[in-house]
Write a protein that holds these residues in place. Structure first.
Motif, PDB file in Angstrom:
ATOM      1  N   GLU A  39     -15.082  -5.860 -21.081  1.00 54.15           N
ATOM      2  CA  GLU A  39     -14.010  -6.822 -21.366  1.00 54.15           C
ATOM      3  C   GLU A  39     -12.645  -6.154 -21.251  1.00 54.15           C
ATOM      4  O   GLU A  39     -12.382  -5.139 -21.898  1.00 54.15           O
ATOM      5  CB  GLU A  39     -14.165  -7.403 -22.774  1.00 54.15           C
ATOM      6  CG  GLU A  39     -13.056  -8.384 -23.129  1.00 54.15           C
ATOM      7  CD  GLU A  39     -13.045  -8.780 -24.595  1.00 54.15           C
ATOM      8  OE1 GLU A  39     -12.206  -9.622 -24.978  1.00 54.15           O
ATOM      9  OE2 GLU A  39     -13.869  -8.243 -25.373  1.00 54.15           O
ATOM     10  N   THR A  46       2.572  -5.474 -26.182  1.00 55.17           N
ATOM     11  CA  THR A  46       3.968  -5.894 -26.216  1.00 55.17           C
ATOM     12  C   THR A  46       4.858  -4.692 -26.521  1.00 55.17           C
ATOM     13  O   THR A  46       4.714  -4.056 -27.572  1.00 55.17           O
ATOM     14  CB  THR A  46       4.187  -6.965 -27.303  1.00 55.17           C
ATOM     15  OG1 THR A  46       3.289  -8.051 -27.068  1.00 55.17           O
ATOM     16  CG2 THR A  46       5.621  -7.460 -27.278  1.00 55.17           C
ATOM     17  N   LEU A  77      -8.901  -6.314 -22.258  1.00 58.17           N
ATOM     18  CA  LEU A  77      -8.049  -6.969 -23.246  1.00 58.17           C
ATOM     19  C   LEU A  77      -6.809  -7.543 -22.576  1.00 58.17           C
ATOM     20  O   LEU A  77      -6.240  -6.931 -21.656  1.00 58.17           O
ATOM     21  CB  LEU A  77      -7.644  -5.967 -24.333  1.00 58.17           C
ATOM     22  CG  LEU A  77      -8.792  -5.366 -25.157  1.00 58.17           C
ATOM     23  CD1 LEU A  77      -8.241  -4.488 -26.273  1.00 58.17           C
ATOM     24  CD2 LEU A  77      -9.688  -6.453 -25.742  1.00 58.17           C
ATOM     25  N   ASP A  78      -6.397  -8.707 -23.029  1.00 57.63           N
ATOM     26  CA  ASP A  78      -5.234  -9.380 -22.456  1.00 57.63           C
ATOM     27  C   ASP A  78      -3.974  -8.554 -22.703  1.00 57.63           C
ATOM     28  O   ASP A  78      -3.642  -8.236 -23.842  1.00 57.63           O
ATOM     29  CB  ASP A  78      -5.083 -10.769 -23.078  1.00 57.63           C
ATOM     30  CG  ASP A  78      -3.906 -11.519 -22.488  1.00 57.63           C
ATOM     31  OD1 ASP A  78      -2.895 -11.655 -23.196  1.00 57.63           O
ATOM     32  OD2 ASP A  78      -4.006 -11.947 -21.326  1.00 57.63           O
ATOM     33  N   ARG A  79      -3.275  -8.233 -21.612  1.00 63.11           N
ATOM     34  CA  ARG A  79      -2.107  -7.355 -21.728  1.00 63.11           C
ATOM     35  C   ARG A  79      -0.993  -7.999 -22.549  1.00 63.11           C
ATOM     36  O   ARG A  79      -0.350  -7.335 -23.370  1.00 63.11           O
ATOM     37  CB  ARG A  79      -1.598  -6.996 -20.335  1.00 63.11           C
ATOM     38  CG  ARG A  79      -0.485  -5.963 -20.349  1.00 63.11           C
ATOM     39  CD  ARG A  79      -0.004  -5.619 -18.953  1.00 63.11           C
ATOM     40  NE  ARG A  79      -1.057  -5.087 -18.118  1.00 63.11           N
ATOM     41  CZ  ARG A  79      -0.843  -4.590 -16.894  1.00 63.11           C
ATOM     42  NH1 ARG A  79       0.384  -4.578 -16.387  1.00 63.11           N
ATOM     43  NH2 ARG A  79      -1.849  -4.137 -16.180  1.00 63.11           N
ATOM     44  N   SER A  80      -0.773  -9.277 -22.377  1.00 64.00           N
ATOM     45  CA  SER A  80       0.325  -9.931 -23.097  1.00 64.00           C
ATOM     46  C   SER A  80       0.058 -10.017 -24.590  1.00 64.00           C
ATOM     47  O   SER A  80       0.993 -10.023 -25.401  1.00 64.00           O
ATOM     48  CB  SER A  80       0.549 -11.341 -22.532  1.00 64.00           C
ATOM     49  OG  SER A  80      -0.613 -12.147 -22.725  1.00 64.00           O
ATOM     50  N   ALA A  81      -1.213 -10.053 -24.979  1.00 68.89           N
ATOM     51  CA  ALA A  81      -1.554 -10.174 -26.397  1.00 68.89           C
ATOM     52  C   ALA A  81      -1.610  -8.833 -27.107  1.00 68.89           C
ATOM     53  O   ALA A  81      -1.422  -8.767 -28.329  1.00 68.89           O
ATOM     54  CB  ALA A  81      -2.904 -10.876 -26.549  1.00 68.89           C
ATOM     55  N   HIS A  82      -1.847  -7.768 -26.349  1.00 67.55           N
ATOM     56  CA  HIS A  82      -2.097  -6.478 -26.992  1.00 67.55           C
ATOM     57  C   HIS A  82      -1.119  -5.374 -26.616  1.00 67.55           C
ATOM     58  O   HIS A  82      -1.155  -4.303 -27.213  1.00 67.55           O
ATOM     59  CB  HIS A  82      -3.519  -6.010 -26.655  1.00 67.55           C
ATOM     60  CG  HIS A  82      -4.594  -6.899 -27.185  1.00 67.55           C
ATOM     61  ND1 HIS A  82      -5.021  -6.840 -28.484  1.00 67.55           N
ATOM     62  CD2 HIS A  82      -5.304  -7.892 -26.594  1.00 67.55           C
ATOM     63  CE1 HIS A  82      -5.974  -7.746 -28.680  1.00 67.55           C
ATOM     64  NE2 HIS A  82      -6.159  -8.398 -27.547  1.00 67.55           N
TER      65      HIS A  82
END
Length: 487
Positions: A285, A294, A287-292
């Protein structure tokens, strides 16, 4: 030639070929001490040495894990391309700036700002602080430790994880299989995590029935926690009772003494990146760059705010970033070097750096346990004491039965390094590790405060004392020193 001699002749030819091949292959890109140990084993006991070398002889990973490492490094480089080498108001020496630059070249990690919220030594305080951080989580919690056990001491932390999941927080957890499976409760551990809703994976799994094979000598030794991208913990603590759930250790009064740090600010982004890379390797998986990931605004340096740089290392990094960082910092020292390491088995380069520092007038102090918890490593470590003492290194023995397990170093009043890496070949090449370098803030002073404590409770070993040890102990130490080069 009689028929009965044919198998013997064939074996002699095969053995000769194996030895010739070993002479041409083993020394390639390998430390001389390691090469010598492997060659001795192969030349004297080829039937054992050659298969063992084929199985675990290479210190590096290949295939998918190596490809993911390269891909992750490039993602980090691209993501951090516009970030300056060091914070604008940092004032490192020229030598320290060079170390930071080298670290970035080797790992892609820049130097960012971050606050050292607290340094944690006592295990119960550490797990309580981790639980308190998890209690504040609103989005996610990421957990990665070499050893984990759900026992009475660590229950406060796992209960906090369960509460977080019930609030809608996503909890991802990584645990090293071989590091943890020998401790009580392992069979129930995964089931309990699943029951409370934690998404978990074992690191470097070995399960032959399911076709999952990893080299047993390569392990993930990292210890980290990330909460919402706001706060992180790294250091030497595993998540287990400090007696390591052993009745014998309790009876002997043996407990592990560790040191970890809780940090906030921009540096958390780098801890998150290391977890994301390991999570992708084990789970697939991304991880979403925008969520993790910043980016955070730099903080003014001073007080609790430090210039901080994460230095990951392991078999995916053939350049051994932690090893090079330790060496470079030692050569940059002008006044003092203090090293705390539970497993101290230096190679020639590290031994030369320490003794050279002494010869140019630097006070070098080494804090190690009076008695190690591992037989081979403990005796291998002791084989280096005479050379260190003769050069003038101050060796302090932390009193048994305690196991001094903290892993950190300070240089002058300028820089400190803390994390999961020991000072041995395993941590330089075979284990995935994580260290954090810091300067221009409070980290160095906090670590030096622990130096004072260790110095106060430890006994200093003298050369005269050490030279009076019995001959059989010297022999055991030297044999273990040779064996340690194979590990």
């Amino acid at each position: 030639m009689t028929p009965t001699s044919v198998p013997g002749t064939i074996w002699l030819v095969v053995e000769f070929v194996m030895k010739v091949v070993a002479l041409g292959v083993v020394p390639e890109n390998r430390r001389p001490s390691s090469s010598s140990a492997w060659l001795l084993l192969i030349l004297f006991v080829p039937v054992v040495g050659f298969p063992l070398y084929w199985l675990i002889g290479s210190p590096w990973v290949t295939g998918r894990r190596r490809a993911i490492q390269r891909e992750s490094d490039q993602i980090i480089r691209d993501h951090m391309a516009g970030v300056a080498l060091i914070p604008a108001d940092a004032q490192p020496s020229a030598a320290l700036r060079g170390v930071v630059s080298m670290d970035r070249d080797l790992t892609a990690m820049p130097c960012l700002t971050g606050a050292v919220e607290e340094v944690l030594a006592e295990a119960s305080d550490t797990y309580a602080a981790m639980a308190a951080a998890v209690d504040r989580a609103t989005r996610y919690v990421h957990v990665e430790f070499y050893i984990m056990a759900w026992d009475e001491t660590t229950d406060v932390f796992f209960t906090a994880l369960a509460d977080a999941v019930r609030r809608g927080v996503t909890v991802r957890l990584l645990v090293d299989q071989l590091g943890s499976q020998k401790y009580p409760g392992w069979r129930q551990f995964g089931r309990r995590l699943t029951e409370i809703g934690v998404e978990w994976r074992v690191m470097m799994p070995i399960d032959l029935l399911r076709g999952r094979w990893r080299r047993p000598d390569l392990r993930n030794h990292r210890k980290l926690l990330v909460v919402d991208g706001d706060i992180a913990l790294i250091g030497s603590h595993n998540v287990i009772d400090p007696h390591y759930d052993s009745a014998r250790n309790r009876a002997l009064g043996r407990r592990w003494h560790d040191l970890s740090v809780m940090v906030s600010g921009g540096i958390v982004l780098e801890v998150e990146a290391v977890f994301a890379m390991d999570w992708f390797v084990e789970s697939g998986e991304l991880l979403d760059r925008s969520a993790h990931f910043t980016p955070r605004e730099p903080q003014p340096l001073g007080g609790s705010v430090n210039a901080l740089q994460l230095v990951p290392s392991g078999p995916g990094y053939p350049t051994e970033p932690n090893h090079r960082m330790f060496l470079a910092l030692m050569y940059a020292a002008e006044h003092t070097i203090t090293i705390t390491s539970p497993y101290f088995v230096p190679d020639g380069a590290l031994l030369m750096a320490m003794t050279s520092a002494v010869y140019r007038g630097v006070r070098v102090e080494l804090f190690v346990g009076e008695k190690a918890d591992q037989f081979v490593v403990g005796h291998a470590q002791r084989s280096y004491y005479e050379a260190l003492l003769e050069a003038g290194v101050h060796v302090y023995l932390y009193p048994a039965p305690a196991v001094l397990h903290a892993k950190y170093m300070t240089v002058d009043d300028a820089v400190g390094v803390i994390g999961s890496s020991n000072m041995d070949y395993r941590s330089f090449a075979l284990d995935y590790e994580i260290m954090m370098l810091g300067f221009d803030g409070n980290l160095v002073g906090l670590l030096k405060g622990h130096d004072e404590h260790y110095r106060r409770v430890s006994s200093e070993l003298t050369l005269e004392q050490w030279q009076r040890r019995p001959w059989h102990e010297k022999s055991v130490n030297n044999v273990c020193r040779l064996a340690s080069a194979l590990m």
